[in-house]
Scaffold this motif. Sequence first.
Motif, mmCIF file in Angstrom:
data_model
loop_
_atom_site.group_PDB
_atom_site.id
_atom_site.type_symbol
_atom_site.label_atom_id
_atom_site.label_comp_id
_atom_site.label_asym_id
_atom_site.label_seq_id
_atom_site.Cartn_x
_atom_site.Cartn_y
_atom_site.Cartn_z
ATOM 1 N N GLU A 29 48.888 44.957 40.956
ATOM 2 C CA GLU A 29 47.499 44.547 41.117
ATOM 3 C C GLU A 29 46.659 45.010 39.938
ATOM 4 O O GLU A 29 45.698 44.354 39.560
ATOM 5 N N GLU A 34 47.725 38.951 41.565
ATOM 6 C CA GLU A 34 47.173 39.016 42.913
ATOM 7 C C GLU A 34 48.166 38.420 43.903
ATOM 8 O O GLU A 34 48.901 37.501 43.581
ATOM 9 N N LYS A 38 45.531 37.310 48.943
ATOM 10 C CA LYS A 38 44.236 37.515 48.292
ATOM 11 C C LYS A 38 43.717 36.217 47.690
ATOM 12 O O LYS A 38 42.524 35.924 47.748
#
Length: 141
Positions: A29, A34, A38
Amino acid sequence: MARRADNRCMPRLALIATLLAAALLAGCEMLGMESPEKLAAAREAEGRAVGAACRHAARAIEDCYILNKRIDKAAIFAGWRDMNDYMRENKIDAVAPQLLVQMAMAKAAEAKAAEAKAAEAKPADAKASEVKPKDAKARAS
């Protein structure tokens, strides 16, 4: 005796490698990667925001769909509906978009200036065309 030292190092080495791999994967991250969850949540939030903005600007839901083709329609509708309920509860009027009005006024002013410029250029062209026939008559005589 050397074999005993090798046997003890193997579990430690495996443990260190496992911890290092876990630390590297946890840092994904930080590298800008991602998770799909998300990304889906971000798309949903963006769709809801677009839908709410469309409702606040008194734009029909169909127009909002057409203007935002890449955004999920369900998310747009959910945001539009939430804003509609909020505006009814709090007696908030829709806000007419001012940018479109200003752009239309600017285009009208540009068109008017272009017409005025064209009108100024026409008399000069007319004078030039008047001179040519007279010269032609003088040559004919």
